[in-house]
Design a protein around this motif. Structure first.
Motif, PDB file in Angstrom:
ATOM      1  N   ASP A 138       0.850  -1.183   0.000  1.00 32.46           N
ATOM      2  CA  ASP A 138       0.000   0.000   0.000  1.00 32.46           C
ATOM      3  C   ASP A 138       0.891   1.240   0.000  1.00 32.46           C
ATOM      4  O   ASP A 138       2.134   1.120  -0.016  1.00 32.46           O
ATOM      5  CB  ASP A 138      -0.968   0.014   1.206  1.00 32.46           C
ATOM      6  CG  ASP A 138      -0.288   0.320   2.535  1.00 32.46           C
ATOM      7  OD1 ASP A 138       0.941   0.128   2.646  1.00 32.46           O
ATOM      8  OD2 ASP A 138      -0.981   0.765   3.468  1.00 32.46           O
ATOM      9  N   VAL A 172       3.567   3.956   9.924  1.00 29.49           N
ATOM     10  CA  VAL A 172       4.157   2.777   9.277  1.00 29.49           C
ATOM     11  C   VAL A 172       5.659   2.998   9.031  1.00 29.49           C
ATOM     12  O   VAL A 172       6.468   2.087   9.213  1.00 29.49           O
ATOM     13  CB  VAL A 172       3.406   2.432   7.969  1.00 29.49           C
ATOM     14  CG1 VAL A 172       4.117   1.322   7.205  1.00 29.49           C
ATOM     15  CG2 VAL A 172       1.970   2.022   8.286  1.00 29.49           C
ATOM     16  N   THR A 175       7.388   2.248  12.187  1.00 28.97           N
ATOM     17  CA  THR A 175       7.418   0.804  12.455  1.00 28.97           C
ATOM     18  C   THR A 175       8.498   0.130  11.607  1.00 28.97           C
ATOM     19  O   THR A 175       9.269  -0.697  12.102  1.00 28.97           O
ATOM     20  CB  THR A 175       6.044   0.178  12.125  1.00 28.97           C
ATOM     21  OG1 THR A 175       5.027   0.886  12.830  1.00 28.97           O
ATOM     22  CG2 THR A 175       6.002  -1.287  12.515  1.00 28.97           C
TER      23      THR A 175
ATOM     24  N   LEU B 139       9.631  -8.271  14.883  1.00 26.19           N
ATOM     25  CA  LEU B 139       9.605  -7.006  15.628  1.00 26.19           C
ATOM     26  C   LEU B 139       9.041  -7.225  17.033  1.00 26.19           C
ATOM     27  O   LEU B 139       9.490  -6.606  17.998  1.00 26.19           O
ATOM     28  CB  LEU B 139       8.753  -5.959  14.901  1.00 26.19           C
ATOM     29  CG  LEU B 139       9.362  -5.235  13.700  1.00 26.19           C
ATOM     30  CD1 LEU B 139       8.374  -4.193  13.178  1.00 26.19           C
ATOM     31  CD2 LEU B 139      10.694  -4.572  14.035  1.00 26.19           C
ATOM     32  N   ILE B 313       4.201  -2.761  18.575  1.00 25.97           N
ATOM     33  CA  ILE B 313       5.323  -2.501  17.647  1.00 25.97           C
ATOM     34  C   ILE B 313       5.020  -1.373  16.685  1.00 25.97           C
ATOM     35  O   ILE B 313       5.911  -0.894  15.991  1.00 25.97           O
ATOM     36  CB  ILE B 313       5.687  -3.760  16.820  1.00 25.97           C
ATOM     37  CG1 ILE B 313       4.447  -4.294  16.078  1.00 25.97           C
ATOM     38  CG2 ILE B 313       6.320  -4.818  17.714  1.00 25.97           C
ATOM     39  CD1 ILE B 313       4.755  -5.315  15.000  1.00 25.97           C
ATOM     40  N   GLY B 314       3.766  -0.938  16.603  1.00 24.35           N
ATOM     41  CA  GLY B 314       3.386   0.119  15.650  1.00 24.35           C
ATOM     42  C   GLY B 314       2.330  -0.398  14.696  1.00 24.35           C
ATOM     43  O   GLY B 314       1.555  -1.287  15.056  1.00 24.35           O
ATOM     44  N   SER B 315       2.316   0.167  13.502  1.00 26.45           N
ATOM     45  CA  SER B 315       1.348  -0.256  12.486  1.00 26.45           C
ATOM     46  C   SER B 315       2.084  -0.718  11.244  1.00 26.45           C
ATOM     47  O   SER B 315       3.151  -0.213  10.914  1.00 26.45           O
ATOM     48  CB  SER B 315       0.428   0.906  12.094  1.00 26.45           C
ATOM     49  OG  SER B 315      -0.302   1.342  13.204  1.00 26.45           O
ATOM     50  N   LEU B 316       1.474  -1.658  10.552  1.00 33.59           N
ATOM     51  CA  LEU B 316       2.105  -2.264   9.380  1.00 33.59           C
ATOM     52  C   LEU B 316       1.441  -1.867   8.082  1.00 33.59           C
ATOM     53  O   LEU B 316       1.890  -2.229   6.997  1.00 33.59           O
ATOM     54  CB  LEU B 316       2.033  -3.786   9.511  1.00 33.59           C
ATOM     55  CG  LEU B 316       2.757  -4.335  10.730  1.00 33.59           C
ATOM     56  CD1 LEU B 316       2.160  -5.660  11.155  1.00 33.59           C
ATOM     57  CD2 LEU B 316       4.242  -4.476  10.431  1.00 33.59           C
ATOM     58  N   HIS B 317       0.355  -1.133   8.188  1.00 34.28           N
ATOM     59  CA  HIS B 317      -0.443  -0.802   6.998  1.00 34.28           C
ATOM     60  C   HIS B 317      -1.084   0.551   7.218  1.00 34.28           C
ATOM     61  O   HIS B 317      -1.321   0.948   8.363  1.00 34.28           O
ATOM     62  CB  HIS B 317      -1.520  -1.889   6.832  1.00 34.28           C
ATOM     63  CG  HIS B 317      -2.366  -1.746   5.601  1.00 34.28           C
ATOM     64  ND1 HIS B 317      -3.727  -1.573   5.659  1.00 34.28           N
ATOM     65  CD2 HIS B 317      -2.047  -1.764   4.288  1.00 34.28           C
ATOM     66  CE1 HIS B 317      -4.214  -1.485   4.417  1.00 34.28           C
ATOM     67  NE2 HIS B 317      -3.213  -1.598   3.566  1.00 34.28           N
TER      68      HIS B 317
END
Lengths: 458, 501
Positions: A138, A172, A175, B139, B313-317
């Motif tokens: 994305d 993102v 991350t 992660l 860990i955060g966001s991946l998308h």
């Protein structure tokens, strides 16, 4: 049971050929205790429904979701309700495309490969960039890949991310880079215009150790940046320019190549993909050809067969994880190929004139809606910068409250910027695509008038 | 060969799709781009173009597609019908969660049922593909060690040499060094080598079970215990889950974190390379680190996005992952239930062993003692004696109406051909495939040259892959430029055909 192709007689015959007494014998290498525990757990699982019951259960869940078929959406923030011609989904749902695998075997995958090559070419023409890859997950992960590539290419660590870039993209990026030698640095925006603060940018660039400057065009507030000036500033300090673009807007806006972007990334959802709760989307990745060997993801190239006939194949695979393993340019393997197919068919169907018309109508409708809303009492423009199809307004009430009440009018309202920007309490990010009618816009304006008047007189 | 869209360009022929603008036209506050160089075709030509291209594509719907490690099973049409319901296709992830309770429940149920299948405690459905699942899982492992104050000292990940290429690539993306451990002659992890490699600087061991030779790692519990003793966690690549659904659960084996490839195990379509989804299931110790937002259920029974996860860990998308893919997987799981999923693994393993039994006389095998869901054969003998490679066999199979198996992977077997039939092929199809493989083994002796130039019945013959890399053309410009290669790049030979997932 569904979808199984073997009959009891087949199983018996096959076991005989194998020389096994029963299928249990084929699992004899798994410790018994493990098998017993798994059997117990699976016996307790729900499901095993007929097709009719499965459909009923899931149709019931679908009915609980407000959706763009039933309501007017003025919500965008990275995901847009555009019109898609019927031919697009009809072609993209052909089983030959949908159920094919990655085209590793070129000769049996010429259809898939030619589509990707056409996708890459369409993207190059749309963005005026030199090359495009076969897709990433994305836009947000596309940016993360771009940051990693830019720091590798420049051998520098610092990357400047504007605060007016989508918060999701920034999340993102953080991350993706947490384990890597990359430093993300935020550049503020001008609170009046909503555009990138150029003075801060210039100062941050002075030391000459910046790998890349990111510019979102339009930015998260829908405001247009002076991309040319930002590009020149970045290049003057030896940094690369990464452009975050909305492909739909490129029907009328100047493309990233025109302001000399080194890398251009975006989300292709606006090219024919449904909302589908945000995914699958389509990561677009374009760059200058000199970076071809550092690029992430799959690439399709032109070639020929032994008789000189034209054909297509995956190429530069030595960059990729299945060959280069820990030294690969990225770990990506599966991408969003089917979504790239949708975008290719969408662009082929509407053509240059159709995309220009849709983008142009999006702008005009957004501008009309903005002007109409700004005329209402107690409502003012939040940022003065020029916009494409999204814009911001400062409301006399919270955006959450407005949205609750808009739902009663069958309207899905704007994005609440205070969710990500504490300094923007009461600021709403509206969106208008070519799909919204004048009637829907006027209904929105009337509903907002009613809601805001009632509240401010209460 | 089909003409390209750009060769079919007929300016002015595109249909119009929108009503005329119904609001006043305002001056644009920017200079619109002067040119937009996209082709224009009438709609019928567009339909014919893409329909013709679809005919040049082997797929599950049209051909047996026994790609090892890819689990090319039938993709049920019901999944597609459900995903196209407007309540699912037309919802926006940023709309109020009260207006998206159906979607949230889908994701919540998927989280739970996948954790149950894994035998683990929690699951995120946000990762977009297997490789991103690996990245997310590592992660979380990294965050776990950091939280315990061991993040700085645990800098290595151990990966067997038979692993998918994404494993080491994902580890590198987390800043880890990769230690490769050799497999033994049976293709299993060499426990002695593993014990030697383990130490206080190891963050995790990544394993694939069944491994990429299609063999169940019988010492898996011992391996997990050895890793845990040194403080390392165990990551499992779930690419091969189709072999063990309901037969063994990774959590019960001692695995701490794993990803699923729902586009393999749970029948979501591969789409010519994606989209997939790579949900990650974890043991409770890793639950605090799951990415945000996570779906949770409140006491009132409503579903909501949980962002309040300080250790995440955060966001991946950019949004919520490939939700549409997860929906298809849930549809498939509901349709099967526990007993159906056990039948999946049972028939998949039966079919693979049947192929192995029929072909092991004509080809050498890495699976003398049987296999799980896929078998690995070798063309090394044919190559040595007749100069016919696994690559040639892969190219000949389409002439018989079959897609090739995965070739040259796993790399630890010479001239390897990895065959995964899945549970959705009839015995007649399996037999026809085996007959073709036996016939090709004969052709290797009688007419090897013919094999070296296969395929012979497709629209194109064998393509020059090295040439494509040497004369890089990724974008159609003009026919003259496209046909000539004036600036050859480095003549690096592409590794032909190495293919994994």
């Amino acid at each position: 049971m569904p979808y199984f192709a073997l009959t009891p007689a087949d199983r018996a015959a096959m076991l005989e050929t194998i020389g096994a007494p029963d299928t249990d014998a084929l699992f004899a290498d798994i410790p018994t205790a493990l098998r017993d525990r798994a059997a117990l757990a699976f016996a307790a699982m729900d499901g095993g429904l007929s097709e009719l019951s499965t459909r009923r259960a899931l149709t019931g869940l679908a009915a609980k979701n407000t959706n763009a078929e039933a309501c007017s959406y003025f919500l965008g923030a990275g995901l847009y309700d555009h019109f898609v011609p019927a031919a697009v989904s009809a072609l993209a749902s052909r089983g030959e495309f949908v159920t094919a695998y990655t085209p590793y075997q070129a000769e049996t995958s010429q259809g898939t490969l030619q589509v990707i090559y056409e996708f890459q070419t369409l993207l190059c023409r749309l963005t005026q960039m030199e090359m495009a890859n076969a897709s990433l997950y994305d836009g947000a992960t596309g940016l993360a890949e771009a940051l990693i590539m830019a720091t590798t290419a420049t051998k520098k660590k610092r990357v400047l991310l504007p605060r007016n870039l989508s918060p999701a993209y920034r999340r993102v990026a953080a991350t993706y880079t947490q384990g890597l030698p990359i430093e993300l640095e935020e550049v503020p925006f001008d609170p009046k215009t909503g555009t990138l603060d150029l003075e801060v940018l210039q100062t941050a660039l002075q030391s000459g150790d910046v790998a890349a400057v990111v510019v979102a065009q339009p930015n998260f507030f829908g405001v247009l940046e002076d991309a040319q000036v930002i590009s020149e500033a970045a290049h003057a300090s030896g940094a690369l320019l990464i452009s975050v673009f909305n492909p739909h807007s490129l029907g009328i806006l100047p493309p990233p190549g025109s302001y000399d972007a080194d890398i251009a990334i975006g989300d292709g959802q606006s090219l024919g993909l449904p909302l589908t709760f945000g995914g699958p989307g389509l990561g677009l990745f374009c760059c200058k050809q000199k970076f071809s060997r550092l690029a992430p993801g799959r690439l399709v190239g032109l070639t020929s067969d032994e008789q000189g006939r034209r054909g297509f194949t995956l190429t530069l695979q030595t960059r990729e994880q299945h060959i280069r393993r820990e030294k690969a340019t990225s770990n990506i393997c599966s991408n969003q190929a089917l979504c790239a197919l949708v975008a290719t068919i969408y662009l082929a169907t509407v053509g240059a004139s159709g995309l220009r018309e849709a983008a142009s109508q999006s702008f005009h409708k957004a501008d009309f809606a903005r002007q109409s809303l700004e005329k209402l009492p107690h409502i003012e423009r939040a940022f003065s910068g020029a916009h494409f199809h999204e814009w911001t307004l400062l409301l006399p009430i919270s955006v959450a409250e407005l949205n609750q009440k808009l739902l009663e009018h069958g309207i899905v309202g704007p994005y609440d910027l205070s969710r990500d920007y504490p300094e923007l309490e009461g600021v709403a990010l509206f969106c208008c695509t070519e799909k919204r009618t004048r009637e829907e816009i006027e209904a929105l304006v009337e509903a907002v008038r009613l809601i805001c008047t009632t509240v401010s007189t209460a | 060969m089909s003409e390209l869209l750009f060769e079919l360009d007929d300016p002015g022929s595109a249909s119009d799709y929108l009503p005329p603008l119904d609001v006043p036209e305002a001056p644009m506050p920017f200079a619109p781009r002067p040119t937009l160089d996209l082709p224009e075709l009438d709609e019928h030509s567009v339909v014919r173009h893409f329909t013709r291209l679809s005919h040049q594509t082997f797929s599950i719907d049209t051909h047996f597609y026994p790609l090892g490690s890819c689990t090319m099973k039938y993709n049920p049409k019901l999944n597609e019908a459900i995903a196209s319901l407007s309540g699912f296709a037309g919802a926006h992830p940023l709309q109020d969660e009260q207006t998206a309770q159906g979607w949230l429940e889908v994701l919540f149920r998927a989280q739970n049922v996948l954790a149950q299948i894994a035998g683990l405690d929690a699951c995120t459905v946000q990762p977009l593909a297997g490789a991103q699942g690996e990245f997310a899982g590592l992660l979380m492992i990294r965050a776990y060690h950091d939280k315990r104050g061991e993040g700085q000292s645990r800098r290595r990940i151990i990966v067997p040499d038979s692993a998918h290429g994404t494993n080491p690539a994902s580890a590198a993306r987390c800043g880890y060094a990769v230690t490769s451990v050799q497999s033994n002659a049976q293709g299993n992890v060499d426990m002695d080598a593993m014990r030697t490699a383990l130490g206080s600087d190891v963050a995790a061991v990544m394993i694939t079970n069944p491994n990429t030779l299609g063999v169940f790692e019988a010492q898996i519990e011992e391996l997990c215990a050895a890793a845990h003793q040194t403080g390392a966690l165990v990551y499992m690549d779930g690419a091969n889950m189709n072999a063990i659904l309901g037969q063994a659960r990774p959590g019960d084996m001692g695995v701490d974190v794993m990803h699923f490839n729902v586009h393999k195990t749970f029948s979501t379509p591969h789409g010519g390379g994606g989209p997939g989804a790579g949900p990650v299931a974890v043991r409770a110790i890793l639950e605090p680190f799951l990415p945000v937002p996570h779906v949770k259920q409140t006491e009132s029974g409503a579903f909501m996005w949980d962002w309040e996860r300080p250790d995440a860990i955060g966001s991946l998308h950019g949004f919520r992952g490939n939700a549409g893919v997860i929906l298809r997987a849930l549809t498939y799981i509901l349709r099967h239930g526990g007993a159906g999923l056990q039948r999946v693994s049972s028939d998949a393993v039966l079919s693979a062993n049947y192929i192995l039994a029929r072909l092991k006389g004509a080809y050498e095998t890495a699976n003398p003692n049987g296999c799980k869901h896929e078998c690995v054969l070798s063309a090394a003998k044919l190559k040595a004696e007749h100069g016919v490679s696994a690559w040639d066999i892969a190219k000949r199979l389409p002439d018989y109406g079959f897609h090739a198996p995965t070739v040259y992977f796993p790399t630890i077997v010479k001239e390897s051909m990895m065959i995964e039939p899945t549970e959705t092929e009839t015995k007649a199809t399996l037999d026809a495939f085996c007959d073709a493989m036996l016939q090709i083994a004969q052709e290797a002796i009688t007419d090897p040259d013919m094999l070296r130039h296969a395929p012979h019945t497709l629209k194109v013959g064998r393509l020059d892959e090295a040439g494509a890399a040497k004369c890089l053309n990724l974008c159609w410009t003009t026919p003259q430029e496209a046909e000539e290669c004036e600036t050859p790049g480095p003549a690096k030979r592409e590794l032909a055909g190495a293919s994994t997932y």
